[in-house]
Design a protein around this motif. Structure first.
Motif, mmCIF file in Angstrom:
data_model
loop_
_atom_site.group_PDB
_atom_site.id
_atom_site.type_symbol
_atom_site.label_atom_id
_atom_site.label_comp_id
_atom_site.label_asym_id
_atom_site.label_seq_id
_atom_site.Cartn_x
_atom_site.Cartn_y
_atom_site.Cartn_z
ATOM 1 N N ARG A 2 -70.615 6.956 30.469
ATOM 2 C CA ARG A 2 -69.285 6.810 29.883
ATOM 3 C C ARG A 2 -69.113 5.429 29.266
ATOM 4 N N GLN A 3 -68.416 5.382 28.145
ATOM 5 C CA GLN A 3 -68.171 4.105 27.499
ATOM 6 C C GLN A 3 -67.210 3.257 28.337
ATOM 7 N N LEU A 4 -67.285 1.945 28.106
ATOM 8 C CA LEU A 4 -66.412 0.988 28.783
ATOM 9 C C LEU A 4 -65.468 0.385 27.753
ATOM 10 N N ILE A 5 -64.186 0.512 28.002
ATOM 11 C CA ILE A 5 -63.169 -0.092 27.148
ATOM 12 C C ILE A 5 -62.544 -1.242 27.936
ATOM 13 N N ALA A 6 -62.792 -2.465 27.475
ATOM 14 C CA ALA A 6 -62.351 -3.664 28.195
ATOM 15 C C ALA A 6 -61.259 -4.377 27.411
ATOM 16 N N GLY A 7 -60.143 -4.589 28.044
ATOM 17 C CA GLY A 7 -59.033 -5.296 27.415
ATOM 18 C C GLY A 7 -59.019 -6.754 27.829
ATOM 19 N N ASN A 8 -59.160 -7.647 26.859
ATOM 20 C CA ASN A 8 -59.143 -9.092 27.101
ATOM 21 C C ASN A 8 -57.792 -9.640 26.673
ATOM 22 N N TRP A 9 -56.951 -9.953 27.659
ATOM 23 C CA TRP A 9 -55.602 -10.418 27.359
ATOM 24 C C TRP A 9 -55.561 -11.864 26.855
ATOM 25 N N LYS A 10 -56.662 -12.577 27.033
ATOM 26 C CA LYS A 10 -56.718 -13.997 26.643
ATOM 27 C C LYS A 10 -55.563 -14.752 27.327
ATOM 28 N N MET A 11 -54.908 -15.683 26.654
ATOM 29 C CA MET A 11 -53.859 -16.480 27.310
ATOM 30 C C MET A 11 -52.487 -15.851 27.047
ATOM 31 N N ASN A 12 -52.363 -14.604 27.463
ATOM 32 C CA ASN A 12 -51.134 -13.837 27.271
ATOM 33 C C ASN A 12 -50.813 -13.085 28.554
ATOM 34 N N PRO A 38 -56.988 -9.848 32.583
ATOM 35 C CA PRO A 38 -55.792 -10.646 32.349
ATOM 36 C C PRO A 38 -56.072 -12.118 32.663
ATOM 37 N N PRO A 39 -55.094 -12.994 32.457
ATOM 38 C CA PRO A 39 -55.254 -14.381 32.919
ATOM 39 C C PRO A 39 -55.506 -14.421 34.421
ATOM 40 N N PHE A 40 -56.122 -15.511 34.880
ATOM 41 C CA PHE A 40 -56.477 -15.638 36.293
ATOM 42 C C PHE A 40 -55.295 -15.367 37.223
ATOM 43 N N THR A 41 -54.100 -15.812 36.817
ATOM 44 C CA THR A 41 -52.928 -15.706 37.679
ATOM 45 C C THR A 41 -52.495 -14.266 37.935
ATOM 46 N N LEU A 42 -52.971 -13.326 37.121
ATOM 47 C CA LEU A 42 -52.542 -11.937 37.249
ATOM 48 C C LEU A 42 -53.610 -11.025 37.845
ATOM 49 N N ILE A 43 -54.790 -11.559 38.120
ATOM 50 C CA ILE A 43 -55.875 -10.706 38.609
ATOM 51 C C ILE A 43 -55.509 -10.026 39.921
ATOM 52 N N ALA A 49 -52.118 -3.419 41.974
ATOM 53 C CA ALA A 49 -51.401 -2.349 41.281
ATOM 54 C C ALA A 49 -52.322 -1.208 40.867
ATOM 55 N N LEU A 50 -53.604 -1.494 40.654
ATOM 56 C CA LEU A 50 -54.541 -0.476 40.184
ATOM 57 C C LEU A 50 -55.462 0.047 41.281
ATOM 58 N N ALA A 51 -55.260 -0.405 42.513
ATOM 59 C CA ALA A 51 -56.128 -0.007 43.618
ATOM 60 C C ALA A 51 -56.197 1.510 43.743
ATOM 61 N N GLY A 52 -57.420 2.036 43.846
ATOM 62 C CA GLY A 52 -57.617 3.460 44.015
ATOM 63 C C GLY A 52 -57.583 4.275 42.747
ATOM 64 N N SER A 53 -57.347 3.630 41.607
ATOM 65 C CA SER A 53 -57.215 4.355 40.340
ATOM 66 C C SER A 53 -58.541 4.528 39.607
ATOM 67 N N GLY A 54 -59.537 3.733 39.966
ATOM 68 C CA GLY A 54 -60.791 3.736 39.216
ATOM 69 C C GLY A 54 -60.779 2.798 38.036
ATOM 70 N N ILE A 55 -59.632 2.216 37.726
ATOM 71 C CA ILE A 55 -59.524 1.224 36.657
ATOM 72 C C ILE A 55 -59.831 -0.137 37.257
ATOM 73 N N THR A 56 -60.717 -0.878 36.618
ATOM 74 C CA THR A 56 -61.175 -2.142 37.189
ATOM 75 C C THR A 56 -60.512 -3.334 36.524
ATOM 76 N N VAL A 57 -60.652 -4.483 37.183
ATOM 77 C CA VAL A 57 -60.046 -5.733 36.741
ATOM 78 C C VAL A 57 -61.140 -6.782 36.625
ATOM 79 N N GLY A 58 -61.020 -7.650 35.637
ATOM 80 C CA GLY A 58 -62.020 -8.693 35.458
ATOM 81 C C GLY A 58 -61.402 -10.029 35.104
ATOM 82 N N GLY A 59 -62.219 -11.073 35.177
ATOM 83 C CA GLY A 59 -61.812 -12.403 34.762
ATOM 84 C C GLY A 59 -62.299 -12.686 33.349
ATOM 85 N N GLN A 60 -61.765 -13.747 32.754
ATOM 86 C CA GLN A 60 -62.116 -14.110 31.383
ATOM 87 C C GLN A 60 -63.149 -15.230 31.312
#
Length: 243
Positions: A2-12, A38-43, A49-60
């Motif tokens: 499956r493809q990976l779609i990664a959203g980079n929020w940068k400094m927003n 997202p920014p570090f402060t929102l990881i 908020a996304l726990a158990g959804s299969g949607i992952t979170v990353g740092g920039q």
């Protein structure tokens, strides 16, 4: 795969944005993998908020060292502790704005892997380098020196001149560069290089996602501005071919 779609929020983004965004992406039916950086402060908030959804979170970004006197930096292990599974390293904005070299990027990729994160190593040429006919050579050199031995992460190709400008290379240009990247990965990593995801990043938006994501060797997208709205990121994910 499956493809990976990664959203980079940068400094927003702010704390108030997390709940609604997370609710929207959780409610979607996805046939791709979705990653929010997202920014570090929102990881931590996003991870919860996304726990158990299969949607992952990353740092920039992360530092190459696990700890120490590095004011303003963050370690890969701290990202993992906050709930991150991935980290972007070597983004063109880090290379240009912070003078990061290929060696620095490789060190960060090593640190990310050691902390249990999947590194997304970014490569790409400037407009001047492309106009000079050096695009492929530049990218090959970045791959040769930014990927550590045994690399098993993700590569993202981002033509620097297309980031945030609304411009995109032709489909032929994207396909040719992704083919060159695949060849370089196999040359450097052998059999492993055949299976690594290669993301495309550079003004990806709902209107052009389907054609870009359908190109050979494109394994997903690294999305900048269009990732700030959940509906736009989901539209991009929905445009990906079903694998």
């Amino acid at each position: 795969m499956r493809q990976l779609i990664a959203g980079n929020w940068k400094m927003n983004g702010r704390l108030a944005d997390v709940a609604g965004y997370a609710q929207a992406v959780r409610a979607a039916t996805l046939h791709t993998r979705l990653l929010i950086c997202p920014p570090f402060t929102l990881i931590d908030r996003f991870a919860t908020a996304l726990a158990g959804s299969g949607i992952t979170v990353g740092g920039q970004d992360c530092h190459a060292n696990p700890h120490g006197a590095h004011t303003g930096d963050i370690s890969a292990s701290a990202l993992a502790e906050a709930g991150a599974s991935y980290v972007i390293v070597g983004h063109s904005e880090r290379r240009l704005d912070h003078g990061e070299t290929n060696a620095i990027v490789a060190g960060k990729a090593v640190a990310a892997t050691a902390a249990g994160l999947t590194p997304i190593v970014c490569v790409g040429e400037t407009e001047e380098q492309r106009d000079a006919g050096e695009a492929e050579n530049v990218v090959r050199q970045q791959l040769a020196h930014s990927l550590p031995a045994g690399f098993a992460g993700v590569v993202a190709y981002e033509p620097v001149w297309a980031i945030g400008t609304g411009r995109t290379p032709t489909e032929d240009d994207v396909a040719a560069m992704h083919a060159a990247i695949r060849a370089a990965l196999v040359e450097k990593l052998g059999e492993t290089g055949k299976g690594l995801l290669i993301l495309y990043g550079g003004s990806v938006k709902p209107s052009n996602a389907a054609s870009l994501l359908a190109l050979p060797e494109v394994g997903g997208a690294l999305v900048g501005g269009a990732s700030l709205k959940a509906e736009d990121l989901l539209a991009i994910a929905g445009a990906a071919p079903r694998g």
